[in-house]
Design an enzyme around this catalytic site. Structure first.
Site, PDB file in Angstrom:
ATOM      1  N   GLU A 176      35.792  32.949  32.176  1.00  0.00           N
ATOM      2  CA  GLU A 176      35.845  34.299  32.553  1.00  0.00           C
ATOM      3  C   GLU A 176      36.736  35.014  31.657  1.00  0.00           C
ATOM      4  OE1 GLU A 176      36.419  34.506  36.887  1.00  0.00           O
ATOM      5  OE2 GLU A 176      34.505  33.055  37.318  1.00  0.00           O
ATOM      6  N   ASN A 198      44.331  37.458  33.797  1.00  0.00           N
ATOM      7  CA  ASN A 198      43.836  37.180  35.004  1.00  0.00           C
ATOM      8  C   ASN A 198      43.011  36.057  34.884  1.00  0.00           C
ATOM      9  OD1 ASN A 198      41.966  38.412  33.186  1.00  0.00           O
ATOM     10  ND2 ASN A 198      40.987  39.809  34.592  1.00  0.00           N
ATOM     11  N   HIS A 418      26.856  31.007  51.982  1.00  0.00           N
ATOM     12  CA  HIS A 418      27.969  31.254  51.023  1.00  0.00           C
ATOM     13  C   HIS A 418      29.092  29.944  51.291  1.00  0.00           C
ATOM     14  CE1 HIS A 418      32.020  32.531  49.325  1.00  0.00           C
ATOM     15  NE2 HIS A 418      31.376  32.539  48.289  1.00  0.00           N
ATOM     16  N   HIS A 419      29.111  29.252  50.303  1.00  0.00           N
ATOM     17  CA  HIS A 419      30.415  28.144  50.263  1.00  0.00           C
ATOM     18  C   HIS A 419      31.405  28.296  49.510  1.00  0.00           C
ATOM     19  CE1 HIS A 419      26.814  25.217  52.407  1.00  0.00           C
ATOM     20  NE2 HIS A 419      27.404  26.013  53.225  1.00  0.00           N
ATOM     21  N   GLU A 420      32.642  28.509  49.822  1.00  0.00           N
ATOM     22  CA  GLU A 420      33.861  28.533  48.880  1.00  0.00           C
ATOM     23  C   GLU A 420      34.145  27.447  49.036  1.00  0.00           C
ATOM     24  OE1 GLU A 420      35.818  28.716  46.228  1.00  0.00           O
ATOM     25  OE2 GLU A 420      34.801  30.401  46.148  1.00  0.00           O
ATOM     26  N   HIS A 488      29.169  29.395  41.307  1.00  0.00           N
ATOM     27  CA  HIS A 488      29.844  30.224  40.818  1.00  0.00           C
ATOM     28  C   HIS A 488      31.218  29.481  40.424  1.00  0.00           C
ATOM     29  CE1 HIS A 488      28.577  34.718  41.357  1.00  0.00           C
ATOM     30  NE2 HIS A 488      27.680  33.807  41.583  1.00  0.00           N
ATOM     31  N   GLU A 489      31.972  29.758  39.326  1.00  0.00           N
ATOM     32  CA  GLU A 489      33.184  28.889  38.904  1.00  0.00           C
ATOM     33  C   GLU A 489      32.692  27.531  38.467  1.00  0.00           C
ATOM     34  OE1 GLU A 489      34.281  32.428  41.019  1.00  0.00           O
ATOM     35  OE2 GLU A 489      33.758  30.597  42.015  1.00  0.00           O
ATOM     36  N   GLU A 513      32.065  41.631  38.859  1.00  0.00           N
ATOM     37  CA  GLU A 513      33.182  41.788  39.709  1.00  0.00           C
ATOM     38  C   GLU A 513      34.366  42.106  38.782  1.00  0.00           C
ATOM     39  OE1 GLU A 513      33.974  38.067  41.165  1.00  0.00           O
ATOM     40  OE2 GLU A 513      34.169  36.775  39.504  1.00  0.00           O
TER      41      GLU A 513
END
Length: 709
Positions: A176, A198, A418-420, A488-489, A513
């Site tokens: 990112e 960031n 959604h699973h964070e 993601h990530e 984002e």
């Protein structure tokens, strides 16, 4: 599926040390040789121009069996003991994609090597395509080398000059970053500027960069370095010798510093070199996909492209929160009773708001609604290296999972899970079966997973071998439950969506984002298709119409660096079978005429034509809907804008069409007048040429509908 395999030669005895293989059209030539020290080496040319000068290959090892060969590197004293050439040609059909059929045509050279003194065997397999080369190391079953630990892979890519490059810093945990454009010789001096505040600070070298790396030579060659089929191995970054312009592979280490644990028979991922004198051919290449194994899922009927909206953007902009309460500075999921806490009043994933999104999705033909922040644990999830944060099954008190799913299904819409994980891969695997079973129970068929923060167990990285194995484990387990995954990530994709097409999306780069956090560079979307998207689709989350964040959250003064028209174009230029209309419903309701393009544009294609392309400057792509005769065109431009003269000769000859053109207005500008656009219609055919202008940071989008005879 059509396959042709022709064996051209096979020699089991010692052969000459220099071997060549060319591409089917003869433009790309791969030469393999051994140096005087017996070190494997290769070079690549394109139309007789050097692409990769002589570059050496091999490994250094931390441990090997038997113990007599401990620390003996796999770098020299090799002898060629066999060479095999073959040709392969097939046409295969992806489950979803940028076209309905993909040609896989290459000439192959397989070189078998034995190391003198150790008798260890190592093969190198080269596949030469019209658009470049893929090669990998292969270790056959052998008693001289069974279990071994990689200290470093020593693959070189020697460039022929000080090329212009579009690059991001080498990092073990994130992609990112904003892209930098510079000469290779300037990378060291720009590295500090590139490593922004960031993102994580794991840049391993002042000249380390990530793949996919895009370059352009002074004489007009476009070169791309990447990898394919990254499975059970560490991600490859590239260290640059900026005096000689030689890149060398640098694998992501684990917590103990090892780069990989291997057991023969095994092989590395493919290392790829794409090259063309036409930038459009880099975008059109399917080399990365072709180097992956065919689909491993027998029944793919449940895998469907998705267009969705979500309760997400207002949290990203700071208007709302993921957490239910502010009362709890720390969370113990075994003891907390949310019914005794005070709601913070900003929790977005509540019953009323989710129903509003479901209604909007149903009214405008969207497939799914993503809801983040629905489950307990968000009060204390980030930055504390907690192993157990989420259980992925327990909703907050204001989210009625049963009732909301029933309401969505009654409207012909599904909710997206959604699973964070908060980086705790161990905890996610602990709960994975129960989480997927909950999804099956309530009719979810897709999940957005997240890996924000440091990876747990402590010391592991997002791109080390064990974590990469975790990502694939989650995808395989999801397939057993007929669930599609948007991670993601996670590690940037390397074409494994061919093998596991339930992996319908990834992030692994700066997406929309970041526009709410301070912005991406204006040229960002003119680079990503040349870099990040080479390995697979990105969940970029386009479609932001209200570009000034203060109108969403008065405390956010950021502005998205785009025009509204370019936001439409991204649905064509940023390919994904998973596309989000990311803005708030109320913002779309202000611009319903422009919103019509988002409603119309497909997410699965029959054919793609790359009309214009120059990395960092502009991209214009035309795509034909997989299920109709309609075409869609998108153009994204950098801060200098772009003037196009588009030939529509990709249309059927002798047929008439109607083009609806969504363009920047004459006074549009991403900063001064981002929401100025025009919508016009005109009759077109295969002989038509359209003159169009993209504003600074702008673009245009076109729907072309075939008319009845």
């Amino acid at each position: 599926m059509r396959r042709i395999i022709l064996l051209m030669s096979l020699m089991a005895a010692s052969v000459a040390v220099a071997q060549q293989q060319s591409s089917p059209n003869g433009n790309v030539v791969l030469t393999f040789s051994l140096t005087a020290e017996g070190t494997p080496a290769y070079k690549v040319t394109y139309k007789n121009k050097p692409v990769v000068k002589e570059s050496t290959l091999g490994f250094s090892l931390k441990k090997a069996e038997p113990t007599t060969t401990v620390n003996e590197p796999l770098t020299k004293n090799f002898r060629v003991i066999g060479e095999q050439k073959s040709t392969f040609k097939e046409t295969w059909r992806p489950v979803w994609g940028e076209e309905s059929e993909i040609l896989n045509h290459y000439n192959e050279l397989l070189v078998s090597l034995r190391q003198e003194g150790t008798n260890r065997l190592m093969n190198i397999r080269f596949r030469v395509y019209d658009e470049g080369v893929g090669f990998r190391y292969e270790f056959p079953s052998q008693k001289e080398l069974t279990y071994f630990v990689v200290e470093e892979e020593l693959t070189q890519f020697a460039m022929a000059g000080d090329h212009t490059a579009w690059w991001i810093p080498g990092d073990y945990d994130t992609q990112e970053y904003d892209y930098m454009e510079s000469k290779l010789s300037e990378i060291r001096g720009l590295m500090k500027e590139a490593v922004t505040e960031n993102v994580s600070q794991y840049a391993f070298s002042p000249t380390g960069v990530q793949t996919s790396l895009m370059m352009k030579t002074a004489d007009g060659l476009y070169i791309n370095l990447h990898e394919a089929a990254l499975i059970d191995y560490s991600l490859m970054n590239l260290d640059l010798d900026d005096k000689n312009f030689v890149f060398q592979s640098h694998l992501t280490p684990d917590a103990q510093g090892a780069k990989g644990y291997l057991m023969a028979p095994c092989h590395s991922p493919w290392r790829t070199v794409m090259v063309s004198d036409d930038a459009r051919q880099i975008l059109a290449s399917r080399l990365i996909l072709n180097l992956n194994d065919p689909c491993a899922i027998a029944d793919t009927s449940w895998i469907k492209p998705v267009k969705y909206i979500g309760v997400w953007w207002e949290m990203i902009t700071g208007k709302s929160s993921w957490s239910y309460t502010n009362d709890l500075p720390t969370i113990d999921l075994n003891t907390v009773d949310y019914s005794k806490t005070k709601p913070n009043g900003t929790h977005a994933a509540n019953n009323e708001k989710v129903r509003r999104y479901i209604d909007f999705a149903a009214q405008h033909g969207f497939d799914q609604v993503l809801v983040e922040g629905w489950n307990t644990g968000w009060e204390d999830w980030f930055g504390h290296k907690k192993d157990y944060v989420f259980d992925f099954v327990t909703p907050y008190p204001d989210f009625d999972i049963k009732a909301l799913n029933e309401y969505a299904h009654s409207k012909g819409v599904k909710l997206m899970m959604h699973h964070e994980t908060s980086g705790s891969t161990r905890n996610y695997e602990r709960h994975l079966t129960a989480a997927y079973e909950l999804m099956n129970k309530y009719g979810y068929n897709s999940v957005k997973s997240g890996y924000v923060g440091d990876i747990l167990p402590v010391g592991e990285h997002h791109y080390s071998q064990s974590t990469i194995n975790h990502y694939l484990y989650a995808i395989k387990e999801a397939a057993k439950h007929k669930i599609m995954v948007n991670a993601h990530e996670a590690v940037r994709p390397t074409g494994i969506c061919r093998t596991y097409p339930n992996m319908i999306g990834n992030e692994s780069a700066r997406g929309t984002e970041y526009e709410a956090f301070g912005g991406n560079k204006v040229f960002h979307t003119t680079i990503l298709p040349f870099t990040r998207l080479q390995g697979g689709p990105m969940d970029y989350t386009p479609g932001i119409f209200e570009t000034e964040m203060k109108y969403v959250n008065p405390n956010n003064n950021n502005q998205i660096r785009t025009t509204l028209a370019r936001q439409l174009a991204l649905y064509v230029t940023m390919y994904s079978p998973l596309q989000m209309a990311a803005d708030l419903p109320e913002n779309y309701e202000k611009f319903m005429d422009a919103f019509q393009f988002i409603k119309d544009v497909p997410v699965d294609w029959q054919k793609s034509v790359y009309l214009e392309a120059e990395p960092g400057r502009y991209i214009t792509i035309a795509r034909k809907d997989k299920h109709s005769e309609d075409w869609y065109v998108g153009c994204t431009a950098h801060e200098g804008g772009h003037n196009s003269v588009l030939s529509l000769d990709f249309l059927d000859k002798g047929k008439q069409y109607e083009a609806t053109i969504y363009a920047d207005a004459k006074n549009a500008d991403w900063k001064k007048n981002p929401k100025a656009y025009t919508i016009t219609k005109q009759k077109v055919n295969a002989k038509t040429k359209l003159k169009l202008k993209a504003a600074n940071g702008g673009g245009y989008a076109i729907k072309i509908r075939k008319l009845a005879n």
